[in-house]
Motif scaffolding. Structure first.
Motif, short mmCIF file in Angstrom:
data_model
loop_
_atom_site.label_atom_id
_atom_site.label_comp_id
_atom_site.label_asym_id
_atom_site.label_seq_id
_atom_site.Cartn_x
_atom_site.Cartn_y
_atom_site.Cartn_z
N UNK A 177 4.27 14.14 22.40
CA UNK A 177 4.23 13.04 21.45
C UNK A 177 4.25 11.72 22.19
N UNK A 199 11.31 3.55 17.99
CA UNK A 199 11.98 4.42 17.02
C UNK A 199 11.33 5.79 16.95
N UNK A 200 10.01 5.78 17.00
CA UNK A 200 9.29 7.06 16.90
C UNK A 200 9.61 7.98 18.07
N UNK A 235 12.23 7.93 19.87
CA UNK A 235 13.63 8.35 19.74
C UNK A 235 13.72 9.51 18.75
N UNK A 236 13.03 9.37 17.62
CA UNK A 236 13.05 10.44 16.62
C UNK A 236 12.49 11.74 17.16
N UNK A 237 11.38 11.63 17.88
CA UNK A 237 10.73 12.85 18.40
C UNK A 237 11.58 13.50 19.49
N UNK A 280 14.83 13.18 19.91
CA UNK A 280 16.04 13.69 19.24
C UNK A 280 15.75 15.07 18.64
N UNK A 281 14.51 15.23 18.22
CA UNK A 281 14.09 16.48 17.59
C UNK A 281 13.46 17.45 18.59
N UNK A 282 13.56 17.14 19.89
CA UNK A 282 13.20 18.13 20.90
C UNK A 282 11.78 18.10 21.42
N UNK A 283 11.02 17.02 21.13
CA UNK A 283 9.68 16.93 21.73
C UNK A 283 9.74 16.00 22.94
#
Lengths: 612, 351
Positions: free
Chosen positions: A231, A278-279, A281-283, A285-288
């Motif tokens: 990502x 932010x994106x 960080x979100x990705x 955090x979710x393991x990508x």
């Protein structure tokens, strides 16, 4: 006029082309550089271009350097002056004894005012207007025609030119003929009228067969593919845009299922840098595995999120392709002006991991390093490249890849791991290495935790308790410090002879300064000055950095910014006497050249030796 | 003070869902909001919706920004991951998280300050991308945590607690969402769980970006006379116009509605949303009609609620990015590494 053979300057000179941007000059110059590279002779290319799409002055420097130096020479030996707007400046910049090639469709008698140079007029526009019908072709082919003229002056290999053009326009064979015709126009005219004028010559060698010409944004994008990033989020900003362009290109080539057309990646052009941060960080955090490329202004905008990722311990990889600041500054000019910004980005007490590549080869390696380090340490990691490394084509050793490489995904607990645990606490340092375990959403109910940028204790609970707060932030700084021997080690180069004299002088430098520093140091050695040299490649600084400083008396800290940011970082982070370090600063926005370094060091050495 | 743990109280014969879980299994930490806060009602509705949908708590993800509403993600679904991000930036974090793993149920909780002022940019772009999430905008027209400043959702002429009159036009998140082509646009009221819980269920099951603007009064700073976001004002002008029920793929549609005023809408998971209380001729799949309806009702000071617009045909972000079905975070590295030989081949183009 005829050049005596003993006066020839073979494979050691600099060509500079002054042109108008948006006229196809970039591809003509790339062609010219590639011809020399294909003749087996090392080259250095520097594009000095405006923040504009069409109509402003732009320059391209090609240094021919058999010795394989990687910085600028600081001289111009052949000036191709294609832009009337910059004629005056270009004329002045030419070194004594140099050649000025210009389009004499419109004669410029004032060029004759300098008697220490040779002026060559080639009626490029007139010839192209006669040969080509379409207006756009006339403009574009004028540039190809000067490549032909330069080829004649320097004795470039016509067969290689033909091969290159056929490769470049493989999909459009008509263009091959058009370009060949333009090459011939310039070549023939220059051969006939100035056949023996140039003392500058390129002679074929075999010094580039294991090399490639790549820019650091391409290699960094490729590094993200090899490192397993799936990502990427970004907001377009010069000079980082081409990094994402490269990632997009290689993902399309390598990560699309040919049968279904489905992608093994996602790339999102965000609405701004805040969202890009932010994106990722979100990705993450979710393991990508993921990253964002940006430049200084983007780092400013991302700062709040960087602090969040630091405190909440979310992996984050940022490429800062530095450009000249402050504010909008000079967006197409280079500097190393974000060192301190990145080291401490965000409000509150924050310290980050930084990597400093010096060339496109290190951009490739450090992209992979950064992805590993961010997940290992669960924190933001910055790769501080710059426009010189990122956007110029560098001659580098062919990139290599170890097929045994496995990504370091850090301390992530699976459902299986959680089974044996009594209870999971997000920020507990169970291993004593300052790094807690994390879990991914969706994995297991036992792994659930609440991620927050607000005060939290080691169990992950909200807190406003001073002792609980301190416990976490103290661990964070220990975690950061423990990265010192995990970031790439400094490269230390010992002088060919021990330092002469009482005072032990040395050099510390960083990133894209390397080429100019190495060459200036070689030059100083020929003058009897021997300096050890350390190039730092990571922050926090490893023990070797302090050892190096301790082992010398006076150390020049060479970098490309006004405020001596590396110098400041060294003083702030290592216990060394301030008077030991001497800043040597270059910040005009043009890539560093060795003469600048040589002059600055010579001057400093002279005064300091007198004092000592 | 730190946080409170909510005591787990098990009752006999508590109703269970398909997973055998009880409603309190969907609770979180104890709320630290003011007594009577509308947000607590919304929190309870969200927990109930997840319970009724029988979503495994750990397969849900809660995302939020900063503010009173954003704090509430800690107060439900204790067995879910939650991320309380920075002010106004929840949509970007949600976007990245959903890109990495689209298989979980994502609920974003935000407020009118977080979404309509500092976070307006991210809010609208998440809608444009049709990120597959339900976005709860708990709207009280006021900044609670900083004690009573107007938010961008405050209506013109509405007064602050200390008497100041708001002279700026309000940003209506529903109007905004409709203009941007959001694919599930609803308004609810924290005081009407009968309507809100089914709306949340429908929003969670909708594929794409769902917005529920929930009027959620602030008892401390915006519940006075003169405020248009008070309980009193909301009850007075409240019009629960369109009721939406989610019907799972396997269930039969109940027959207790009068034929003719029920509109079934097929969802991607095979389930349905059935709409009732529809006014004559209103079709929530017609965006222009929804916009019209919204503006007409606001002119008469009416607070129209329910599912105002739905579009199940729009591609969501995952589909637009042509990602494969497997989440990005589940693709093994062997499939991502092009290998040394390939690197050599690539570099032939750089000679």
């Amino acid at each position: 006029m005829s050049a005596k053979t003993d006066n020839l300057r073979v494979n050691d000179f600099t060509i500079k082309v002054g042109n108008v941007n948006g006229t196809g000059s970039a591809s003509a110059n790339a062609l010219l550089m590639k011809i020399i590279f294909r003749m087996g002779v090392p080259v250095v290319g520097k594009n000095i271009f405006p923040s504009n799409i069409q109509g402003l002055p732009t320059w391209y420097e090609i240094r021919v350097t058999e010795k394989g130096y990687r910085g600028r020479s600081g001289d111009v030996d052949l000036m191709v002056a294609m832009n009337p707007e910059s004629y005056k400046r270009d004329l002045e910049e030419l070194s004594p004894g140099g050649i000025l090639l210009y389009d004499d469709t419109w004669p410029r008698p004032h060029f004759l005012t300098r008697t220490d140079i040779t002026v060559i007029g080639v009626p490029l526009a007139r010839m192209c207007n006669a040969a080509f019908k379409v207006a756009r072709s006339r403009i574009l082919m004028k540039n190809v025609a000067y490549v032909g003229a330069v080829a004649a002056l320097l004795d470039l290999d016509l067969d290689i030119i033909h091969t290159l053009l056929r490769e470049m326009f493989a999909a459009k064979p008509k263009l091959v003929d058009l370009n060949l015709q333009a090459i011939a126009l310039g070549y023939d005219y220059a051969k006939q009228n100035f056949g023996n004028v140039s003392k500058l010559k390129v002679e074929a060698r075999d010094l580039t067969s294991d090399k490639v010409m790549m820019d650091g944004n391409t290699t960094a994008g490729l590094g993200c593919v090899y490192g397993g990033a799936t990502f990427g989020a970004w907001y377009p900003i010069t000079p980082s845009t081409s990094l994402m362009d490269a990632f997009v290109k290689y993902c399309k080539d390598l990560r699309v299922n040919p049968e279904t057309g489905k992608h093994k990646y996602c790339i999102t052009q965000a609405e701004d840098e805040l969202a890009a941060a932010g994106m990722i960080i979100g990705a993450a955090w979710n393991g990508a595995r993921c990253f964002t490329p940006t430049s200084g202004p983007g780092i400013s905008l991302m700062s709040e999120f960087i602090g969040f990722a630091y405190y909440a311990e979310v992996p984050m990889v940022l490429f800062d392709i530095q450009r000249t600041g402050p504010s909008t500054g000079m967006p197409t000019r280079t500097q190393q002006c974000d060192i301190q910004l990145c080291a401490y980005a965000s409000h509150g007490d924050t310290k980050h991991i930084l990597l400093f590549p010096s060339d496109p080869s290190e951009c490739f390696d450090m992209a992979v390093n950064a992805l590993d380090l961010a997940e290992r340490f669960q924190t933001p990691v910055f790769v501080l490249s710059d426009i010189d490394i990122g956007m110029n084509d560098w001659m580098i050793d062919e990139l290599t890849w170890d097929d045994n490489y496995l990504p370091d995904r850090g301390k992530v607990l699976s459902s299986e791991d959680l089974k044996d645990m009594d209870k999971f606490y997000r920020y507990l340092d169970t291993d004593g290495d300052h790094i807690p375990y994390r879990t991914l959403p969706g994995e297991d109910p036992k792994g659930a935790y609440f991620t927050r940028g607000s005060g939290h204790n080691k169990y992950g609970g909200y807190t406003e308790d001073g002792a609980e707060y301190k416990e976490v932030v103290d661990r964070l700084v220990s975690k950061w410090a423990s990265a010192a021997d995990k970031v790439p080690a400094p490269v230390i180069s010992t002088a060919s002879k021990p330092a002469q004299g009482k005072v032990k002088f040395a050099i510390i430098s960083i990133g894209s300064c390397d080429g100019a520093v190495v060459e200036a140091r070689d030059k100083l050695e020929t003058e009897g000055v021997y300096l050890n040299y350390m190039r730092v490649r990571g922050f926090p600084f490893s023990a070797e950095v302090k050892d190096f400083i301790d082992a010398h008396d006076q150390i020049f800290v060479i970098e490309q910014n006004r405020d001596a940011q590396l110098y400041g970082l060294l003083l702030g982070e290592i216990d060394v006497p301030r008077e030991k370090l001497i800043p040597v600063l270059h910040y005009s926005g043009e890539p560093l050249d060795y003469k600048f370094v040589h002059n600055a060091l010579s001057k400093e050495l002279k005064t300091r030796r007198q004092v000592a | 003070m730190t946080s409170f743990t909510k005591p787990l109280i098990r009752r006999k014969n508590e109703p269970t869902n398909e997973l055998g879980l009880v409603r309190s299994d969907y609770d979180g930490a104890m709320s630290t909001l003011c007594a009577g806060c509308g947000h607590d009602g919304v929190t309870a509705s969200m927990a109930r919706a997840f319970f009724e949908l029988s979503i495994e708590p750990h397969r849900a993800v809660k995302v939020s920004g900063i503010g009173c509403s954003s704090k509430t993600t800690a107060y439900f679904l204790r067995e879910s991951h939650g991320i309380n991000t920075v002010h106004g930036r929840m949509p970007s974090v949600a976007t990245g998280a959903i890109a990495a793993n689209h298989e979980l149920a994502y609920i974003g909780v935000s407020g009118d300050g977080d979404s309509l002022s500092i976070g307006l940019g991210q809010f609208v772009h998440a809608m444009r991308r049709n990120v597959n999430m339900l976005y709860m905008l708990e709207n009280n027209g006021v900044y609670g945590l900083t004690k009573g400043q107007f938010s961008a959702a405050a209506d013109m002429g509405s007064t602050a607690k200390k008497g100041a009159v708001n002279e700026l036009p309000a940003i209506d998140p529903v109007a905004l969402a409709l203009s941007l082509g959001a694919t599930f646009v609803a308004r609810g009221f924290s005081g009407d769980r009968e309507q809100l819980v089914p709306l949340i269920k429908a929003g969670l099951k909708h594929k794409g970006f769902g917005l529920i603007d929930v009027i959620s009064p602030c008892v401390s700073f915006n519940d006075h006379k003169g405020s248009t976001k008070s309980y009193e004002h909301t009850y007075k002008y409240y019009n629960p116009a369109i009721h939406a029920d989610y019907v799972p793929p396997t269930a039969q549609i109940k027959a207790d509605y009068n034929a003719g005023d029920i509109m079934p809408i097929e969802l991607h998971d095979g389930g349905q949303i059935t709409l009732r209380k529809l006014e004559n001729g209103y079709d929530p799949r017609d965006r222009a009609a929804a916009v019209n309806k919204l503006f007409e009702s606001s002119q008469s000071d009416e607070i129209i609620t329910g599912l105002l617009y739905i579009n199940e045909d729009q591609k969501d972000m995952h589909e637009m990015a042509r990602m494969e079905d497997r989440p990005l975070n589940a693709i093994p590295y062997e499939e991502l590494n092009p290998g040394a030989a390939k690197l050599k081949e690539i570099q032939k183009g750089f000679r």
